[in-house]
Design an enzyme around this catalytic site. Structure first.
Site, PDB file in Angstrom:
ATOM      1  N   HIS A   1      -4.033  -1.600  -1.505  1.00  0.00           N
ATOM      2  CA  HIS A   1      -4.289  -0.497  -2.442  1.00  0.00           C
ATOM      3  C   HIS A   1      -2.972   0.127  -2.865  1.00  0.00           C
ATOM      4  O   HIS A   1      -1.974   0.033  -2.154  1.00  0.00           O
ATOM      5  CB  HIS A   1      -5.177   0.560  -1.790  1.00  0.00           C
ATOM      6  CG  HIS A   1      -4.520   1.277  -0.650  1.00  0.00           C
ATOM      7  ND1 HIS A   1      -4.339   0.690   0.585  1.00  0.00           N
ATOM      8  CD2 HIS A   1      -3.959   2.514  -0.567  1.00  0.00           C
ATOM      9  CE1 HIS A   1      -3.716   1.537   1.383  1.00  0.00           C
ATOM     10  NE2 HIS A   1      -3.469   2.651   0.715  1.00  0.00           N
TER      11      HIS A   1
ATOM     12  N   PHE B   1      23.203   9.832   8.135  1.00  0.00           N
ATOM     13  CA  PHE B   1      24.153   9.742   7.027  1.00  0.00           C
ATOM     14  C   PHE B   1      23.424   9.773   5.679  1.00  0.00           C
ATOM     15  O   PHE B   1      23.791  10.513   4.775  1.00  0.00           O
ATOM     16  CB  PHE B   1      24.980   8.460   7.153  1.00  0.00           C
ATOM     17  CG  PHE B   1      25.943   8.273   6.024  1.00  0.00           C
ATOM     18  CD1 PHE B   1      27.038   9.121   5.882  1.00  0.00           C
ATOM     19  CD2 PHE B   1      25.758   7.275   5.093  1.00  0.00           C
ATOM     20  CE1 PHE B   1      27.925   8.966   4.824  1.00  0.00           C
ATOM     21  CE2 PHE B   1      26.642   7.102   4.030  1.00  0.00           C
ATOM     22  CZ  PHE B   1      27.723   7.955   3.896  1.00  0.00           C
TER      23      PHE B   1
END
Lengths: 335, 335
Positions: free
Chosen positions: A167, A309
């Protein structure tokens, strides 16, 4: 030497760390576990979802409403992130801003077959899914509370899929998402400088250089973008300028289905069971055909982790140069 | 009714879906598995890392260089995302832009004890880690190729940590990361309108309303931000205006260590073994003290998945209102 590359649309920089360069088999993919048990998206269980808002029926079978006989079916999400009833009630709280979470959250069931994945759909079936996206955006566009409809897919558990039955989803939003605003800004600023669509220029350059083209047909092209966030990121674009996804004819959607399916088959051939997300970026609702924006799908495999990061910088580290990814993808269907 | 909330700094909207509201125990956390075996960050194995660039020695023990006797140790990353030698060689490739991946990538080993986690460090030990961040930024600032140093930590495998031994990292970058640019832009635009620092105003309002304050001491405050991306997101800010992290004295760093440790202990008491990232946002290198920016840490627990919607929109869906998160965190250390 690692390389810093700038996404020409967003101005987002990414790091291509070639030293860490990898082959497709270096990316560990968790084997999907079949959940078994009850599936609310399977034919016969239509009463377990809210009533459908759109469906495509098979030709042979004239069943109507929520009965079986559908090929693609769109229903409101039973656990929506935003809800459809109410008004926005925009409000300030001291220096903060908020509003009610008004929106639509719908599920596009892509096939009646529990086992059939999106990438396996033959073009004539995938075309109905792509048509569902268009029809739902066109319908939700009439609701003046909404500014954008974001169509997206989570495939595989690692990419956020919570149901096994294939879906996709859409969320209609009362404000323009930040990412779309940034893309529009980038594209608009390029256009005002060059009087040309940035995406059209990208396509032209990619076809000339031919090092990041994955596949193409008459109407569509699939590339690995110059500054991809993840290994094997791909963009699917119409070759000729088109700002809105909804301007496509059924015939164009068929061609799109062919190339979209091929791109995903190439990806799956490189990395079996690859978890991925895709999103549709089209112009905002009721924009009426901008010269500077160019709709496209972004396919983002989930193969690297988003850590501190990336969270802190908006910078991505990608171990696989897109030129190498394109080479793997181009060869992937060779026998 | 779900709620849309706007981050006052970035202009980023998020969805608080209260209907899906959760208690801390509703977030599944994978139990960490002890890796065992060889650890390159443990004392005695100093020769397995590149030579240290900074360290804090224990007072009792006068050992020098790469020998043992250190409390905190900073070494270049053995597998750096960016490399330190070379020049930037900025270059256009048709309409694309790129440059060499020049930068520094360092690892801050937070304790000689393999088992001691960052949140367990007593303030006097954590202070040395916080001092390492300051000293390394000050040193890297001298390299005119760099514009920013991003300090961050990945704790737990789900948050991207690849080594078990507690450590944080920093990456010095030749360009300003997009997220920092957006924060600077948001803060600058508020300042030019109000003549006040946005963060100072946030702190004032948070202290008055007192519904999202987690803990505080004389110098620092920890809040759950108004528009958090994830459940239990926290920001640690100095109460008085300070644009650069590096302006802090050792005494201030001790107070910071006290409150930072407390915030993480509260988080861990709510969700044992919680994986999280934190990042330090400070002004760009050589900015010389802006009036409009205010340094802070952002602590982002890894409890929800980033799927297609978030990728495509830059919008986050958070099932836990920050007011409820603050309540859980405030009560978490009660016996």
């Amino acid at each position: 030497m690692p390389e810093l590359r700038k996404d020409p649309v967003l101005g987002r920089w990414i790091i291509i760390s070639k030293e860490r360069s990898k082959r497709p088999t270096d990316f560990p993919v968790e084997k999907p576990r079949s959940g078994g048990g009850f599936c609310p998206l399977c034919p016969g269980n239509e009463s377990f979802t809210p009533p459908e808002v759109w469906s495509a029926k098979s030709d042979e079978n004239g069943a109507e409403g929520d009965g079986s006989g559908w090929m693609v079916r769109v229903v409101p999400n039973k656990f929506p992130a935003l809800i459809i009833e109410g008004d926005l009630a925009k409000e300030g709280v001291g220096l903060y801003d908020k509003m009610n979470g008004i929106g639509a959250h719908e599920v596009i069931v892509e096939s009646p077959d529990h086992e059939e994945s999106f990438s396996d759909l033959p073009a004539r079936k995938m075309q109905f899914v792509l048509r569902a996206y268009r029809e739902r955006i066109l319908d939700l566009e009439k609701d003046l509370r909404f500014q954008y409809v974001l169509v997206f897919k989570n495939h595989g558990k690692a990419a956020g899929a919570s149901l096994e039955h294939s879906h996709s989803q859409l969320i209609a939003l009362p404000i323009l998402p930040r990412m779309i605003v940034s893309e529009l800004d980038g594209a608009k600023s390029y256009y005002s400088y060059k009087e040309r669509c940035l995406f059209c220029d990208i396509i032209r350059q990619e076809m000339q250089q031919d090092v990041r083209v994955v596949c193409q047909n008459e109407r569509f092209i699939v590339i690995t973008p110059f500054a991809p966030r993840t290994p094997f990121e791909m963009w699917v674009l119409p070759k000729h300028h088109q700002s809105s996804y909804c301007l496509q004819s059924d015939e164009e959607l068929y061609d799109l289905a062919c190339i979209f399916g091929e791109a995903l088959q190439r990806l799956t051939a490189c990395i079996p069971n690859v978890p991925y997300n895709f999103v549709l970026h089209t112009e905002p609702l009721r924009s009426g055909g901008t010269e500077y924006f160019h709709w496209h799908f972004e396919i983002v495999p989930k193969l690297t982790s988003i850590a501190g990061f990336e969270w802190g910088s908006g910078f991505y580290i990608n171990p696989l140069p897109p030129e190498e990814a394109a080479t793997f993808l181009r060869k992937s269907l060779e026998k």
